[in-house]
Design a protein around this motif. Structure first.
Motif, PDB file in Angstrom:
ATOM      1  N   ARG A  65      -6.506   3.054   0.957  1.00  6.51           N
ATOM      2  CA  ARG A  65      -7.326   1.769   0.397  1.00  6.51           C
ATOM      3  C   ARG A  65      -8.301   1.996  -0.536  1.00  6.51           C
ATOM      4  O   ARG A  65      -8.506   1.371  -1.651  1.00  6.51           O
ATOM      5  CB  ARG A  65      -7.620   0.814   1.615  1.00  6.51           C
ATOM      6  CG  ARG A  65      -8.192  -0.598   1.103  1.00  6.51           C
ATOM      7  CD  ARG A  65      -8.542  -1.241   2.249  1.00  6.51           C
ATOM      8  NE  ARG A  65      -7.443  -1.519   3.140  1.00  6.51           N
ATOM      9  CZ  ARG A  65      -7.303  -2.424   4.268  1.00  6.51           C
ATOM     10  NH1 ARG A  65      -8.646  -2.960   4.605  1.00  6.51           N
ATOM     11  NH2 ARG A  65      -6.260  -2.661   5.013  1.00  6.51           N
TER      12      ARG A  65
ATOM     13  N   ASP B 284       0.891  -1.236  -0.049  1.00  4.72           N
ATOM     14  CA  ASP B 284       0.018  -0.008   0.085  1.00  4.72           C
ATOM     15  C   ASP B 284       0.876   1.132  -0.020  1.00  4.72           C
ATOM     16  O   ASP B 284       0.381   2.186   0.398  1.00  4.72           O
ATOM     17  CB  ASP B 284      -0.795   0.191   1.181  1.00  4.72           C
ATOM     18  CG  ASP B 284      -2.049  -1.036   1.274  1.00  4.72           C
ATOM     19  OD1 ASP B 284      -2.292  -1.452  -0.082  1.00  4.72           O
ATOM     20  OD2 ASP B 284      -2.386  -1.594   2.088  1.00  4.72           O
TER      21      ASP B 284
ATOM     22  N   LYS C 257      -6.498   3.217  -3.939  1.00  2.39           N
ATOM     23  CA  LYS C 257      -5.680   2.142  -4.386  1.00  2.39           C
ATOM     24  C   LYS C 257      -5.841   1.738  -6.051  1.00  2.39           C
ATOM     25  O   LYS C 257      -5.217   1.631  -6.873  1.00  2.39           O
ATOM     26  CB  LYS C 257      -5.261   1.059  -3.532  1.00  2.39           C
ATOM     27  CG  LYS C 257      -4.077   0.155  -4.293  1.00  2.39           C
ATOM     28  CD  LYS C 257      -3.586  -0.738  -3.287  1.00  2.39           C
ATOM     29  CE  LYS C 257      -2.199  -1.480  -4.028  1.00  2.39           C
ATOM     30  NZ  LYS C 257      -1.776  -2.364  -2.736  1.00  2.39           N
TER      31      LYS C 257
END
Length: 238
Positions: free
Chosen positions: A220, A207, A223
């Motif tokens: 998240r 990440d 992404k």
């Protein structure tokens, strides 16, 4: 294209000649126009200098602040502006390289030499205008930065830190504003704190985006779009 031209010259006849050459060049190249800013000494342009010029023609010998010293001070604020020395002293040409001068023109100046140099300068400007120049104001200075030089912009509370390969600049502004300014220049909002220049992304580890010597967290929720934009950017560069 409209270009801002500063002529820094203490001889009125030389100023008149240079302006007439620019006007002739403009007639011969109708897609180009010039806005003129005239200064009769180096001190006049560097006092309260603002990085608004595309081309600066500098006489080397002036009464108060000579052209070389003037160029040194200009370069502290603007690394991109084209500086051309106009002089009758060719021995100063080598010193011009220390301030990243594009070239020098020798007096008495023929139009052909002038037009050749201006054409080369305009081609360089066109290439650089493919990127976005942004002007930032810190507590201590005003700087013009090419978007290409920016690694990423970091938001901390009400401040931004603009990171380049060589330096960083802290300003009071919003990340949303710069996201809008740079939306057409391959920048991506990786999370609420980072606006990343995809050009400088070396890779992605889980990440985190690897940008220069930095590991920047990718949210998240962002992404998928970050990876899509990165793949599209890399695909365009292949």
């Amino acid at each position: 294209m409209i270009l801002n031209v500063a002529i820094v010259e203490d001889d009125a006849e030389s100023v008149k000649l240079l302006k007439s050459y620019f006007i002739r060049y403009q007639r011969e190249n109708q897609n180009i126009a010039f806005e003129f800013y005239i200064f009769d000494d180096g001190v006049k342009i560097i006092s309260n200098f603002k990085p608004i010029y595309d081309i600066i023609l500098l006489d080397i010998e002036m009464e108060i602040t000579d052209g070389l010293r003037t160029a040194e001070i200009i370069r502290e604020t603007d690394q991109k502006v084209i500086i051309i020395f106009v002089t009758n002293m060719p021995q100063y040409a080598i010193k011009g390289y220390s301030v990243n001068a594009t070239n020098y023109l020798l007096k008495p100046l023929p139009y052909f030499a002038f037009s050749e140099e201006i054409s080369k300068s305009i081609e360089r400007i066109k290439r650089e205008k493919q990127n976005k120049n942004i002007i930032i104001k810190t507590e201590n200075c005003i700087k013009k930065i090419d978007s290409d030089e920016i690694l990423f912009i970091e938001s901390i509370k009400h401040d931004l830190i603009i990171h380049t390969e060589q330096d960083f600049f802290e300003i009071r502004d919003t990340l949303k504003k710069y996201e809008d300014i740079l939306q057409d220049y391959n920048f991506n909002r990786a999370n609420n704190s980072y606006l990343i220049n995809l050009k400088h992304v070396k890779g992605v580890e889980q990440d985190f985006a690897l940008v220069g010597n930095h590991k920047l967290k990718i949210a998240r929720s962002k992404k998928k779009q970050f990876m899509e934009h990165l793949v599209n950017y890399l695909g365009e560069k292949v």
